[in-house]
Design a protein around this motif. Structure first.
Motif, PDB file in Angstrom:
ATOM      1  N   VAL A  99     -36.515  10.934   5.337  1.00  0.00           N
ATOM      2  CA  VAL A  99     -35.550  10.678   4.262  1.00  0.00           C
ATOM      3  C   VAL A  99     -35.935   9.389   3.543  1.00  0.00           C
ATOM      4  N   ILE A 152     -35.561  13.328  -0.386  1.00  0.00           N
ATOM      5  CA  ILE A 152     -36.585  13.676   0.620  1.00  0.00           C
ATOM      6  C   ILE A 152     -37.955  13.940   0.014  1.00  0.00           C
ATOM      7  N   LEU A 154     -29.169   8.741   8.605  1.00  0.00           N
ATOM      8  CA  LEU A 154     -30.000   9.499   7.669  1.00  0.00           C
ATOM      9  C   LEU A 154     -31.096   8.614   7.084  1.00  0.00           C
ATOM     10  N   VAL A 157     -29.357  13.206  -0.854  1.00  0.00           N
ATOM     11  CA  VAL A 157     -30.340  12.884   0.181  1.00  0.00           C
ATOM     12  C   VAL A 157     -31.730  13.061  -0.427  1.00  0.00           C
ATOM     13  N   ILE A 197     -30.183  16.947   8.873  1.00  0.00           N
ATOM     14  CA  ILE A 197     -29.438  16.560   7.670  1.00  0.00           C
ATOM     15  C   ILE A 197     -28.016  17.125   7.711  1.00  0.00           C
TER      16      ILE A 197
END
Length: 485
Positions: A52, A66, A46, A64, A11
């Motif tokens: 993700v 997750i 990503l 992001v 990341i």
């Protein structure tokens, strides 16, 4: 799937490296980066990672998503960025996110997010106990019931303490100082004093007539029972955060460890009881009186107002100002219309949850909404409101509007509330006239609830869009507009 260390490394690499990170925080499911240059981030790579869920660029943040292991990954990322989590400041919001409503929703959601799992669990326990009690399988005096009820009710009774902890984290106050404030608000001796003979009465003959049960340095203290309340505890910790920041600036280093909480508590707690608490109590009283006047003027407008705003009243704790009116109505008239006008509130939340589960493709939202359905059936809507509808904003507004329609319809149909009882589906016996045994009130409440649920379900089903879907539509519209130019 990558372990947390490798995921954190990946990341950081794809957000442009550690030198591109200005700050980092996290919420329930996502890492919230503020990057120096978002163009350096490799969003496509990503999104291709199986770890993700999504990447969202919104409000000056590079988010992001997750999932539930976000906290563990966050700590790994922070280690690699050589930053301490407690030293990080919240990133500044962009102008588009600084509206009062957005900030309110963000604050409430941030405070309740850590409690959602526990809220749902306790709600389910209370729902199961309600079923066992009504069906006669378990008496309320049985030891099993008493213990399980304590488990289910503990969070709701001691809400100020739990909320004070999460609010302290949100407002960056020492968490234990926050908990001490919450515990003080529901300290047994203070709650017990409310039942004693008042020392004096202030503002006699006015709408805010108040009994004084305690004094602080000879200053009258107007008390109320803060158990199970929400907003008073949050406001208390917010006020304490202002005090604590100032005290930290002047505290001598050798005694800072105890000096800061000492001065914060000594200043904040008395003001909470003397100023913040009474203001909330008076707001409740004024709204309660207004509601009674509104009913005398127009039962339909009364039903729309009470039904539409009831969930907001409960959030702020000002619904308590109406409870004495309800009790008085039951004692003098034999029935009440305030609670009758709120009969649809929890059910509109239930209908919206079902619609969201059908429409959403977001696994987190689907799981949270699904878990909140069962408690909502029994009138416990905190998991629904704070976990789903309020953060999404539009569903909460739909719920309030449809509840207002349902409240107005309940008044038109002559629904009355005849006795204190359960919530959700267990509220139906409260609409039965015990004197005549007439079931009409129950059937009329079912009609009002059914129509309100249909409205809220249909409105949510047709208007709901996942966040990513909405952003994509906005992007397409913008591109089309630019092309036309």
């Amino acid at each position: 799937m990558a372990d947390n260390k490798n995921l954190a490394k990946m990341i950081i690499q794809h957000v442009g490296g550690k030198d591109n990170v200005r700050s980092l925080t996290h919420c329930f499911t996502r890492l919230r980066f503020v990057l120096k240059d978002e163009e350096k981030a490799n969003t496509d790579l990503l999104k291709q990672s199986e770890d993700v869920v999504d990447v969202i660029q919104q409000g000056g943040q590079y988010q992001v998503v997750i999932g539930m292991k976000v906290e563990a990954v966050y700590l790994e990322v922070m280690k690699r960025l050589d930053l301490a989590a407690e030293q990080e400041e919240e990133p500044e919001e962009s102008a588009e996110d600084k509206s009062l409503f957005n900030r309110f929703v963000d604050t409430i959601s941030g405070i309740f997010m850590p409690l959602l799992g526990l809220l749902t669990a306790c709600g389910i326990i209370k729902g199961i106990l309600a079923i066992l009690s009504v069906s006669g399988l378990l008496a309320v005096t049985d030891g099993t019931y008493v213990i399980l009820n304590a488990v289910g009710d503990s969070l709701f009774y001691f809400f100020p303490i739990f909320l004070a902890y999460t609010a302290a984290k949100k407002f960056k106050v020492n968490e234990f100082t926050g908990m001490a404030i919450g515990a003080t608000m529901i300290y047994p001796a203070i709650i017990t004093s409310i039942t004693e003979t008042p020392l004096e009465t202030l503002f006699s003959g006015t709408i805010v007539e108040s009994n004084v049960f305690l004094t602080f340095l000879k200053i009258p203290v107007l008390l109320t029972n803060y158990s199970s309340t929400v907003i008073p505890a949050i406001l208390a910790v917010w006020f304490a955060s202002i005090i604590e920041k100032q005290v930290k600036r002047i505290a001598p280093a050798p005694v800072k460890n105890f000096f800061v909480p000492l001065v914060t508590l000594l200043i904040a707690v008395p003001i909470i009881f003397i100023v913040i608490g009474p203001l909330a109590t008076w707001a409740s009283t004024i709204i309660g009186a207004f509601v009674q006047v509104l009913y005398n003027f127009s039962p339909v407008l009364f039903g729309a107002f009470v039904g539409g705003f009831w969930q907001i009243f409960v959030m702020f704790g000002i619904h308590q100002g109406m409870i004495p009116i309800v009790i008085n109505n039951l004692a003098t008239l034999g029935y009440d219309t305030i609670f009758a006008a709120t009969c649809t509130a929890s059910f509109t939340q239930l209908a919206i949850l079902i619609a969201i589960v059908i429409r959403t493709k977001n696994k987190r939202i689907k799981n949270t909404a699904t878990a909140a359905i069962f408690p909502a059936i029994f009138g416990i809507t905190e998991p629904a409101i704070y976990g789903v509808t309020l953060p999404l904003k539009k569903p909460f507004i739909i719920s309030c509007v449809s509840s207002g329609i349902g409240g107005a319809l309940a008044m038109v149909l002559g629904v009355k509330f005849y006795q204190m009882g359960g919530q959700g589906i267990f509220a139906f016996p409260c609409y039965l006239n015990p004197a005549s045994g007439d079931f009409t009130g129950i059937w009329m409440s079912v009609i009002a609830i059914g129509i309100a649920m249909i409205i809220s379900f249909a409105a949510t089903l047709f208007s709901y869009r996942d966040v990513t879907e909405e952003k994509q539509e906005e992007k397409v519209a913008l591109e089309e507009a630019l092309t036309e130019k």
